[in-house]
Motif scaffolding. Structure first.
Motif, PDB file in Angstrom:
ATOM      1  N   TRP A   1      36.814  30.965  40.444  1.00  0.00           N
ATOM      2  CA  TRP A   1      35.663  30.151  40.051  1.00  0.00           C
ATOM      3  C   TRP A   1      34.984  29.552  41.283  1.00  0.00           C
ATOM      4  CZ3 TRP A   1      33.278  30.064  35.535  1.00  0.00           C
ATOM      5  CH2 TRP A   1      32.349  29.063  35.268  1.00  0.00           C
ATOM      6  N   GLN A   2      35.770  29.191  42.258  1.00  0.00           N
ATOM      7  CA  GLN A   2      35.216  28.624  43.476  1.00  0.00           C
ATOM      8  C   GLN A   2      34.474  29.663  44.312  1.00  0.00           C
ATOM      9  OE1 GLN A   2      38.482  26.749  45.529  1.00  0.00           O
ATOM     10  NE2 GLN A   2      38.927  25.328  43.847  1.00  0.00           N
ATOM     11  N   LYS A   3      34.848  30.916  44.146  1.00  0.00           N
ATOM     12  CA  LYS A   3      34.243  31.974  44.962  1.00  0.00           C
ATOM     13  C   LYS A   3      32.915  32.484  44.400  1.00  0.00           C
ATOM     14  CE  LYS A   3      38.421  33.815  47.138  1.00  0.00           C
ATOM     15  NZ  LYS A   3      39.295  35.007  47.300  1.00  0.00           N
ATOM     16  N   ILE A   4      32.709  32.367  43.089  1.00  0.00           N
ATOM     17  CA  ILE A   4      31.454  32.870  42.524  1.00  0.00           C
ATOM     18  C   ILE A   4      30.370  31.809  42.659  1.00  0.00           C
ATOM     19  CG2 ILE A   4      32.645  34.384  40.910  1.00  0.00           C
ATOM     20  CD1 ILE A   4      32.100  32.392  38.696  1.00  0.00           C
TER      21      ILE A   4
ATOM     22  N   ARG B   1      37.672  31.794  32.824  1.00  0.00           N
ATOM     23  CA  ARG B   1      38.490  32.108  33.996  1.00  0.00           C
ATOM     24  C   ARG B   1      38.674  33.623  34.127  1.00  0.00           C
ATOM     25  NH1 ARG B   1      43.331  30.373  36.602  1.00  0.00           N
ATOM     26  NH2 ARG B   1      43.807  32.012  38.127  1.00  0.00           N
ATOM     27  N   ILE B   2      38.927  34.292  33.031  1.00  0.00           N
ATOM     28  CA  ILE B   2      39.104  35.745  33.056  1.00  0.00           C
ATOM     29  C   ILE B   2      37.847  36.429  33.588  1.00  0.00           C
ATOM     30  CG2 ILE B   2      39.341  37.785  31.580  1.00  0.00           C
ATOM     31  CD1 ILE B   2      41.216  36.129  29.806  1.00  0.00           C
TER      32      ILE B   2
ATOM     33  N   LYS C   1      37.446  38.640  37.064  1.00  0.00           N
ATOM     34  CA  LYS C   1      36.981  40.031  37.081  1.00  0.00           C
ATOM     35  C   LYS C   1      35.764  40.219  37.977  1.00  0.00           C
ATOM     36  CE  LYS C   1      38.889  41.548  32.653  1.00  0.00           C
ATOM     37  NZ  LYS C   1      39.766  42.526  33.330  1.00  0.00           N
ATOM     38  N   ARG C   2      34.983  39.171  38.158  1.00  0.00           N
ATOM     39  CA  ARG C   2      33.847  39.272  39.066  1.00  0.00           C
ATOM     40  C   ARG C   2      34.325  39.388  40.515  1.00  0.00           C
ATOM     41  NH1 ARG C   2      30.971  37.276  34.837  1.00  0.00           N
ATOM     42  NH2 ARG C   2      28.705  37.553  34.870  1.00  0.00           N
ATOM     43  N   ILE C   3      35.430  38.742  40.824  1.00  0.00           N
ATOM     44  CA  ILE C   3      35.987  38.804  42.174  1.00  0.00           C
ATOM     45  C   ILE C   3      36.832  40.059  42.346  1.00  0.00           C
ATOM     46  CG2 ILE C   3      37.476  37.632  43.837  1.00  0.00           C
ATOM     47  CD1 ILE C   3      34.796  36.252  43.257  1.00  0.00           C
ATOM     48  N   GLU C   4      37.657  40.343  41.361  1.00  0.00           N
ATOM     49  CA  GLU C   4      38.529  41.520  41.410  1.00  0.00           C
ATOM     50  C   GLU C   4      38.508  42.175  40.037  1.00  0.00           C
ATOM     51  OE1 GLU C   4      40.243  44.485  41.979  1.00  0.00           O
ATOM     52  OE2 GLU C   4      40.488  43.299  43.822  1.00  0.00           O
ATOM     53  N   PRO C   5      37.658  43.223  39.869  1.00  0.00           N
ATOM     54  CA  PRO C   5      37.481  43.860  38.554  1.00  0.00           C
ATOM     55  C   PRO C   5      38.771  44.305  37.879  1.00  0.00           C
ATOM     56  CG  PRO C   5      35.843  44.639  40.111  1.00  0.00           C
ATOM     57  CD  PRO C   5      36.817  43.838  40.899  1.00  0.00           C
ATOM     58  N   LYS C   6      39.782  44.648  38.652  1.00  0.00           N
ATOM     59  CA  LYS C   6      41.021  45.144  38.058  1.00  0.00           C
ATOM     60  C   LYS C   6      41.983  44.022  37.650  1.00  0.00           C
ATOM     61  CE  LYS C   6      41.073  49.652  40.375  1.00  0.00           C
ATOM     62  NZ  LYS C   6      41.869  50.576  41.217  1.00  0.00           N
ATOM     63  N   THR C   7      41.594  42.793  37.937  1.00  0.00           N
ATOM     64  CA  THR C   7      42.464  41.669  37.575  1.00  0.00           C
ATOM     65  C   THR C   7      42.624  41.580  36.066  1.00  0.00           C
ATOM     66  OG1 THR C   7      41.818  40.380  39.517  1.00  0.00           O
ATOM     67  CG2 THR C   7      42.717  39.160  37.640  1.00  0.00           C
ATOM     68  N   HIS C   8      43.838  41.363  35.621  1.00  0.00           N
ATOM     69  CA  HIS C   8      44.072  41.124  34.197  1.00  0.00           C
ATOM     70  C   HIS C   8      45.077  39.988  34.030  1.00  0.00           C
ATOM     71  CE1 HIS C   8      47.127  44.018  35.449  1.00  0.00           C
ATOM     72  NE2 HIS C   8      47.860  43.686  34.400  1.00  0.00           N
ATOM     73  N   HIS C   9      44.999  39.329  32.889  1.00  0.00           N
ATOM     74  CA  HIS C   9      45.816  38.152  32.632  1.00  0.00           C
ATOM     75  C   HIS C   9      47.036  38.523  31.808  1.00  0.00           C
ATOM     76  CE1 HIS C   9      43.018  34.715  33.808  1.00  0.00           C
ATOM     77  NE2 HIS C   9      42.397  35.815  34.181  1.00  0.00           N
TER      78      HIS C   9
ATOM     79  N   PRO D   1      45.844  43.486  40.120  1.00  0.00           N
ATOM     80  CA  PRO D   1      46.231  42.080  40.278  1.00  0.00           C
ATOM     81  C   PRO D   1      46.380  41.378  38.934  1.00  0.00           C
ATOM     82  CG  PRO D   1      44.468  42.646  41.789  1.00  0.00           C
ATOM     83  CD  PRO D   1      44.602  43.801  40.838  1.00  0.00           C
ATOM     84  N   ILE D   2      47.334  40.477  38.851  1.00  0.00           N
ATOM     85  CA  ILE D   2      47.564  39.780  37.586  1.00  0.00           C
ATOM     86  C   ILE D   2      47.444  38.266  37.776  1.00  0.00           C
ATOM     87  CG2 ILE D   2      49.076  41.564  36.659  1.00  0.00           C
ATOM     88  CD1 ILE D   2      51.453  39.853  37.423  1.00  0.00           C
TER      89      ILE D   2
END
Length: 217
Positions: free
Chosen positions: A109-112, A167-168, A172-180, A213-214
């Motif tokens: 959130w801080q990065k977008i 948050r999800i 995903k905007r920072i790392e599209p492959k991130t999943h929770h 990334p998770i």
């Protein structure tokens, strides 16, 4: 001849009838507002106490009484609903602020940028709501028509998931492959159970990690 002999009595009855009609018409809006207040206060102790008295107004035709029974009952309901609304709004605000702070602390959130943040929040319809003015009986009703007491509970209960979804999307905007990954709730009673749970959780997380990334919830 019978009508003529009772002329004065009948004339008085007619006049009394018109007076009663005018009195009821004058009191009817407040009476209808009383019913609306009672409908919203059904679950409150005050609502349960007042309802039999409201029923008695219709049964006894009390709107024709010299003393209007409506104002005191309406005031009792409005006061109880005003308190309930204030409590509901306070609880909602506490959860909202808590979840918003948690979201703001998230690295993604801080990065977008703010544009993306606003887009995420608007897309999920995340916006702080208030009860508005509740000074008068009508304002109390207007507030409840916008969000009922049950609606406040629903909105409050939905906040954690809405912010989690925000948050999800940020992740995903920072790392599209991130999943929770949700670890779930579990009761552990012995050291052995803890060890087994830790080993299984480790295996599950390693498996999920292969997909990208998770984020652990």
């Amino acid at each position: 001849l019978g009508i003529l002999n009772r002329y004065d009595e009948l004339l008085n009855n007619i006049e009394d009838g018109f007076k009663a009609r005018d009195l009821v018409e004058k009191r009817l809006p407040a009476y209808q507002r009383l019913h609306s207040l009672a409908r919203h206060a059904e679950e409150l102790d005050t609502g349960k106490e007042v309802q039999p008295q409201i029923d008695a107004i219709a049964a006894n035709r009390s709107l024709l009484d010299t003393t209007d029974p409506v104002p005191d009952l309406a005031k009792a309901l409005a006061d109880a609903l005003r308190i309930a609304l204030a409590q509901a709004e306070k609880r909602y605000a506490e959860i909202y602020d808590q979840e918003f702070k948690r979201l703001e602390a998230a690295e993604s959130w801080q990065k977008i940028d703010q544009t993306d943040r606003d887009r995420i929040l608007n897309g999920l319809h995340i916006a702080k709501v208030t009860k508005g003015a509740t000074g008068t009986e009508q304002e109390v009703l207007d507030s409840l028509e916008r969000i009922s007491l049950d609606g406040w509970r629903t909105c409050t209960a939905a906040l954690p998931q809405l912010f989690a979804d925000a948050r999800i999307q940020a992740d995903k905007r920072i790392e599209p492959k991130t999943h929770h990954v949700k670890l779930g709730s579990v009761t552990l009673k012995t050291p052995k159970e803890v060890k087994v749970w830790v080993e299984k959780t480790e295996q599950d997380l390693l498996k999920e990690l292969k997909q990208g990334p998770i984020v652990v919830n």
